[in-house]
Design an enzyme around this catalytic site. Structure first.
Site, PDB file in Angstrom:
ATOM      1  N   ARG A  62       1.371  -1.560   0.250  1.00  9.29           N
ATOM      2  CA  ARG A  62      -0.154  -0.325   0.277  1.00  9.29           C
ATOM      3  C   ARG A  62       0.731   1.238  -0.003  1.00  9.29           C
ATOM      4  NH1 ARG A  62      -2.880  -3.643   2.894  1.00  9.29           N
ATOM      5  NH2 ARG A  62      -1.958  -3.116   5.112  1.00  9.29           N
ATOM      6  N   GLU A  99       3.669  -6.640  13.015  1.00  8.84           N
ATOM      7  CA  GLU A  99       2.728  -6.604  14.054  1.00  8.84           C
ATOM      8  C   GLU A  99       1.340  -7.993  13.788  1.00  8.84           C
ATOM      9  OE1 GLU A  99      -0.947  -3.913  13.325  1.00  8.84           O
ATOM     10  OE2 GLU A  99      -1.922  -3.906  15.287  1.00  8.84           O
TER      11      GLU A  99
HETATM   12  P1  AMP Z   1       4.697  -2.471  11.244  1.00  8.66           P
HETATM   13  O1  AMP Z   1       5.771  -3.466  10.615  1.00  8.66           O
HETATM   14  O2  AMP Z   1       4.268  -3.210  12.369  1.00  8.66           O
HETATM   15  O3  AMP Z   1       4.625  -1.279  11.267  1.00  8.66           O
HETATM   16  O4  AMP Z   1       3.540  -2.635  10.043  1.00  8.66           O
HETATM   17  C1  AMP Z   1       3.575  -1.699   8.927  1.00  8.66           C
HETATM   18  C2  AMP Z   1       3.103  -2.047   8.221  1.00  8.66           C
HETATM   19  O5  AMP Z   1       1.809  -3.086   8.167  1.00  8.66           O
HETATM   20  C3  AMP Z   1       2.180  -1.402   6.882  1.00  8.66           C
HETATM   21  O6  AMP Z   1       3.245  -1.712   5.372  1.00  8.66           O
HETATM   22  C4  AMP Z   1       0.881  -1.767   7.417  1.00  8.66           C
HETATM   23  O7  AMP Z   1       0.460  -1.443   5.633  1.00  8.66           O
HETATM   24  C5  AMP Z   1       0.658  -3.151   8.007  1.00  8.66           C
HETATM   25  N1  AMP Z   1      -0.073  -2.800   8.721  1.00  8.66           N
HETATM   26  C6  AMP Z   1       0.182  -3.360  10.025  1.00  8.66           C
HETATM   27  N2  AMP Z   1      -1.096  -2.551  11.373  1.00  8.66           N
HETATM   28  C7  AMP Z   1      -1.843  -3.220  10.594  1.00  8.66           C
HETATM   29  C8  AMP Z   1      -3.540  -2.512  10.700  1.00  8.66           C
HETATM   30  N3  AMP Z   1      -3.906  -2.226  11.886  1.00  8.66           N
HETATM   31  N4  AMP Z   1      -3.954  -2.000   9.367  1.00  8.66           N
HETATM   32  C9  AMP Z   1      -3.726  -2.295   8.032  1.00  8.66           C
HETATM   33  N5  AMP Z   1      -2.503  -1.560   8.020  1.00  8.66           N
HETATM   34  C10 AMP Z   1      -1.302  -2.454   9.018  1.00  8.66           C
END
Ligand code: AMP
Length: 175
Positions: A62, A99
């Protein structure tokens, strides 16, 4: 001037996607609305603070939508950080935890030259693992990282700590 509140009200919370316990922030209602999409890009462009950016780096998948559009608006190039196995040329790679799960991201080793002014853009900052991995790749290539910008920050997860000392901007923050 774009109103971030309009963007916030367009984001759809999808409970238990893609796994139980995750509230997924669905940005597709912003993308499909011409005014909201343009406003989101304007606000992300503003995070460059008027600095002349050489390349905008976007994170799979995205992040590409926002980063490539910001790049075009700023008159900059676009560089993809992709999930493992998608880039055809010589890459650098970093493993990190998400996450929800684990992943590896890659960057073409000639995608960024030392000293180039880079803006890193993704749709959402959650735990910060993905963006931190991208930052490490850019640091390895000697980029001058002007900032790391997100449309959405899930501030309660504390992801920005992983990106310090680089300047971090988010258009919408959720506590
Ligand atoms: P992180 O590495 O945990 O910061 O995750 C970020 C990536 O995961 C981003 O590229 C987001 O597109 C996706 N992502 C993680 N959590 C969510 C969420 N709650 N809603 C939408 N996209 C998420």
């Amino acid at each position: 001037m774009p109103d971030p509140a309009l963007l916030r009200s367009a984001i759809r919370d999808v409970v238990d996607f893609p796994k139980p316990g995750i509230v997924f922030k669905d940005i597709t209602p912003i993308l499909s609305d011409p005014a909201l999409f343009r406003d989101s890009i304007t606000l992300l462009c503003d995070t460059a603070g008027g600095v002349k950016i050489d390349k905008v780096v976007g994170i799979d998948a995205r992040g590409f939508i926002f980063a490539a559009t910001v790049a075009d608006r700023l008159g900059a190039g676009f560089v993809p950080v992709r999930k493992k196995g998608k880039l055809p040329w010589k890459t650098r790679q970093i493993a990190y935890s998400l996450e929800y799960g684990e992943s590896v991201v890659e960057l073409h080793e000639d995608a960024v030259c030392p000293g180039e002014k880079i803006l890193l853009v993704d749709d959402l900052l959650a735990t910060g693992g993905t963006a931190a991995a991208a930052v490490k790749l850019l640091d390895q290539l000697g980029a001058d990282l002007v900032g790391v910008s997100f449309l959405i920050e899930l501030a309660f997860l504390g992801g920005r700590e992983k990106l310090l000392p680089h300047p971090i901007s988010s258009i919408l923050s959720y506590d």
